[in-house]
Design a protein around this motif. Structure first.
Motif, PDB file in Angstrom:
ATOM      1  N   PHE A  14       0.844  -1.194   0.000  1.00 48.41           N
ATOM      2  CA  PHE A  14       0.000   0.000   0.000  1.00 48.41           C
ATOM      3  C   PHE A  14       0.878   1.241   0.000  1.00 48.41           C
ATOM      4  O   PHE A  14       1.951   1.249   0.582  1.00 48.41           O
ATOM      5  N   THR A  15       0.405   2.268  -0.655  1.00 48.16           N
ATOM      6  CA  THR A  15       1.135   3.528  -0.631  1.00 48.16           C
ATOM      7  C   THR A  15       0.479   4.456   0.373  1.00 48.16           C
ATOM      8  O   THR A  15      -0.729   4.394   0.591  1.00 48.16           O
ATOM      9  N   ILE A  16       1.293   5.280   0.972  1.00 44.50           N
ATOM     10  CA  ILE A  16       0.781   6.236   1.935  1.00 44.50           C
ATOM     11  C   ILE A  16       1.294   7.613   1.534  1.00 44.50           C
ATOM     12  O   ILE A  16       2.449   7.762   1.136  1.00 44.50           O
ATOM     13  N   GLU A  17       0.426   8.578   1.594  1.00 40.88           N
ATOM     14  CA  GLU A  17       0.801   9.945   1.261  1.00 40.88           C
ATOM     15  C   GLU A  17       1.697  10.499   2.359  1.00 40.88           C
ATOM     16  O   GLU A  17       1.577  10.135   3.530  1.00 40.88           O
ATOM     17  N   ALA A  18       2.589  11.406   1.979  1.00 41.48           N
ATOM     18  CA  ALA A  18       3.543  11.978   2.936  1.00 41.48           C
ATOM     19  C   ALA A  18       2.827  12.655   4.101  1.00 41.48           C
ATOM     20  O   ALA A  18       3.225  12.502   5.255  1.00 41.48           O
ATOM     21  N   VAL A  19       1.766  13.378   3.822  1.00 41.67           N
ATOM     22  CA  VAL A  19       1.047  14.087   4.885  1.00 41.67           C
ATOM     23  C   VAL A  19       0.447  13.101   5.886  1.00 41.67           C
ATOM     24  O   VAL A  19       0.473  13.330   7.102  1.00 41.67           O
ATOM     25  N   ASP A  20      -0.064  11.972   5.394  1.00 40.38           N
ATOM     26  CA  ASP A  20      -0.623  10.946   6.285  1.00 40.38           C
ATOM     27  C   ASP A  20       0.475  10.274   7.100  1.00 40.38           C
ATOM     28  O   ASP A  20       0.306   9.997   8.287  1.00 40.38           O
ATOM     29  N   PHE A  21       1.610  10.034   6.455  1.00 43.42           N
ATOM     30  CA  PHE A  21       2.728   9.406   7.148  1.00 43.42           C
ATOM     31  C   PHE A  21       3.195  10.279   8.312  1.00 43.42           C
ATOM     32  O   PHE A  21       3.400   9.799   9.426  1.00 43.42           O
ATOM     33  N   VAL A  22       3.358  11.577   8.051  1.00 43.88           N
ATOM     34  CA  VAL A  22       3.782  12.513   9.096  1.00 43.88           C
ATOM     35  C   VAL A  22       2.764  12.518  10.230  1.00 43.88           C
ATOM     36  O   VAL A  22       3.127  12.512  11.414  1.00 43.88           O
ATOM     37  N   HIS A  23       1.485  12.499   9.876  1.00 41.68           N
ATOM     38  CA  HIS A  23       0.425  12.488  10.898  1.00 41.68           C
ATOM     39  C   HIS A  23       0.523  11.247  11.778  1.00 41.68           C
ATOM     40  O   HIS A  23       0.436  11.332  13.004  1.00 41.68           O
ATOM     41  N   MET A  25       3.168   9.330  12.290  1.00 40.78           N
ATOM     42  CA  MET A  25       4.432   9.267  13.036  1.00 40.78           C
ATOM     43  C   MET A  25       4.386  10.124  14.304  1.00 40.78           C
ATOM     44  O   MET A  25       5.110   9.864  15.249  1.00 40.78           O
ATOM     45  N   LYS A  26       3.560  11.157  14.307  1.00 43.28           N
ATOM     46  CA  LYS A  26       3.386  12.039  15.475  1.00 43.28           C
ATOM     47  C   LYS A  26       4.706  12.585  16.011  1.00 43.28           C
ATOM     48  O   LYS A  26       4.972  12.557  17.210  1.00 43.28           O
ATOM     49  N   ILE A  27       5.547  13.078  15.089  1.00 46.67           N
ATOM     50  CA  ILE A  27       6.801  13.710  15.480  1.00 46.67           C
ATOM     51  C   ILE A  27       6.570  15.221  15.461  1.00 46.67           C
ATOM     52  O   ILE A  27       6.277  15.795  14.412  1.00 46.67           O
ATOM     53  N   THR A  28       6.698  15.849  16.582  1.00 46.53           N
ATOM     54  CA  THR A  28       6.452  17.277  16.708  1.00 46.53           C
ATOM     55  C   THR A  28       7.414  18.060  15.820  1.00 46.53           C
ATOM     56  O   THR A  28       8.620  17.831  15.845  1.00 46.53           O
ATOM     57  N   GLY A  29       6.863  18.992  15.054  1.00 50.05           N
ATOM     58  CA  GLY A  29       7.662  19.872  14.207  1.00 50.05           C
ATOM     59  C   GLY A  29       8.104  19.245  12.898  1.00 50.05           C
ATOM     60  O   GLY A  29       8.765  19.889  12.095  1.00 50.05           O
ATOM     61  N   PHE A  30       7.797  17.996  12.670  1.00 48.10           N
ATOM     62  CA  PHE A  30       8.185  17.311  11.436  1.00 48.10           C
ATOM     63  C   PHE A  30       7.018  17.391  10.469  1.00 48.10           C
ATOM     64  O   PHE A  30       5.955  16.845  10.725  1.00 48.10           O
ATOM     65  N   THR A  31       7.198  18.090   9.349  1.00 47.01           N
ATOM     66  CA  THR A  31       6.105  18.326   8.403  1.00 47.01           C
ATOM     67  C   THR A  31       6.300  17.496   7.135  1.00 47.01           C
ATOM     68  O   THR A  31       7.353  16.878   6.931  1.00 47.01           O
ATOM     69  N   ARG A  32       5.295  17.559   6.304  1.00 48.93           N
ATOM     70  CA  ARG A  32       5.338  16.888   5.003  1.00 48.93           C
ATOM     71  C   ARG A  32       6.536  17.393   4.202  1.00 48.93           C
ATOM     72  O   ARG A  32       7.267  16.623   3.592  1.00 48.93           O
ATOM     73  N   THR A  33       6.748  18.697   4.221  1.00 49.83           N
ATOM     74  CA  THR A  33       7.862  19.308   3.486  1.00 49.83           C
ATOM     75  C   THR A  33       9.195  18.779   4.004  1.00 49.83           C
ATOM     76  O   THR A  33      10.081  18.428   3.215  1.00 49.83           O
ATOM     77  N   HIS A  34       9.349  18.699   5.331  1.00 52.13           N
ATOM     78  CA  HIS A  34      10.586  18.152   5.905  1.00 52.13           C
ATOM     79  C   HIS A  34      10.807  16.723   5.425  1.00 52.13           C
ATOM     80  O   HIS A  34      11.926  16.335   5.069  1.00 52.13           O
ATOM     81  N   LEU A  35       9.756  15.930   5.451  1.00 55.57           N
ATOM     82  CA  LEU A  35       9.852  14.531   5.051  1.00 55.57           C
ATOM     83  C   LEU A  35      10.284  14.400   3.594  1.00 55.57           C
ATOM     84  O   LEU A  35      11.193  13.632   3.269  1.00 55.57           O
ATOM     85  N   LEU A  36       9.657  15.158   2.714  1.00 55.14           N
ATOM     86  CA  LEU A  36       9.972  15.062   1.290  1.00 55.14           C
ATOM     87  C   LEU A  36      11.373  15.575   0.985  1.00 55.14           C
ATOM     88  O   LEU A  36      12.082  15.020   0.143  1.00 55.14           O
ATOM     89  N   GLU A  37      11.783  16.642   1.675  1.00 48.59           N
ATOM     90  CA  GLU A  37      13.156  17.148   1.486  1.00 48.59           C
ATOM     91  C   GLU A  37      14.179  16.128   1.978  1.00 48.59           C
ATOM     92  O   GLU A  37      15.198  15.890   1.328  1.00 48.59           O
ATOM     93  N   SER A  38      13.908  15.516   3.116  1.00 51.85           N
ATOM     94  CA  SER A  38      14.807  14.486   3.653  1.00 51.85           C
ATOM     95  C   SER A  38      14.861  13.287   2.713  1.00 51.85           C
ATOM     96  O   SER A  38      15.945  12.720   2.484  1.00 51.85           O
TER      97      SER A  38
END
Length: 190
Positions: A14-23, A25-38
């Motif tokens: 299954f694929t998961i959207e970056a925004v859902d993944f960040v949600h 993971m519940k890491i404070t201050g970690f956004t979709r943009t941070h995830l995609l840049e990383s």
């Protein structure tokens, strides 16, 4: 988190959207943009090259799982539908695996209508393998049915410009003729 996200994209069914993944993971201050840049940084450091895929390999895998072969009427209909989809930018709205699954579903519908072949077993295998339910297939099936409704235009263009630079597979025109031959049976379907 980034490594887990990349791993999930590569190995998960299954694929998961970056925004859902960040949600999740519940890491404070970690956004979709941070995830995609990383993700981009990790993949670039590994010299990773993206592979672009299209629907036909999924269709071939599905037909093999269904016990069929690439010369079967079902696969020929599926290949025709997927070839038609290449002519429309709207095909990009759907994942290649979803479009392949929808093409199989439409082909099974059409074979049931014309040949009275009941395909409940094939449908359950297809759903189990692709993980797409009939609800998931509604939009791509409608898209493919619209392409079939419009397919006569392709035949007319080919007749008007028989020496045009775009070579068209004769199998596809045989299928178009078959579709029009049985158009009365398909009236309610399309």
């Amino acid at each position: 988190a980034t490594a887990l996200f990349i791993s999930a994209k590569l190995f998960s069914e299954f694929t998961i959207e970056a925004v859902d993944f960040v949600h999740f993971m519940k890491i404070t201050g970690f956004t979709r943009t941070h995830l995609l840049e990383s993700e981009r940084e990790v993949l670039m450091s590994l010299n990773f090259r993206a592979q672009f895929t299209y629907s036909l390999p999924f269709a071939s895998a599905y037909i093999a799982q269904l016990g069929g072969h690439e010369t079967s009427p079902q696969y020929q209909l599926v290949a025709y539908l997927l070839d038609l989809s290449l002519l429309s930018h709207q095909s990009l709205w759907f994942r290649p695996s979803l479009l392949a699954s929808a093409a199989h579903s439409v082909a099974l519908d059409m074979l049931e209508i014309v040949c009275n072949i009941v395909s409940d077993k094939e449908r359950s295998i297809l759903e189990e393998m692709s993980r797409y339910t009939e609800i998931n297939l509604i939009a791509p099936k409608e898209f493919l049915k619209q392409l079939i409704r419009d397919s006569h235009v392709l035949a007319e263009v080919h007749e008007k410009y028989p020496l045009c630079q775009f070579e068209v597979d004769k199998k596809n025109f045989m299928l178009v003729e078959w579709l029009h031959e049985h158009s009365e049976k398909f009236q309610d379907y399309f």
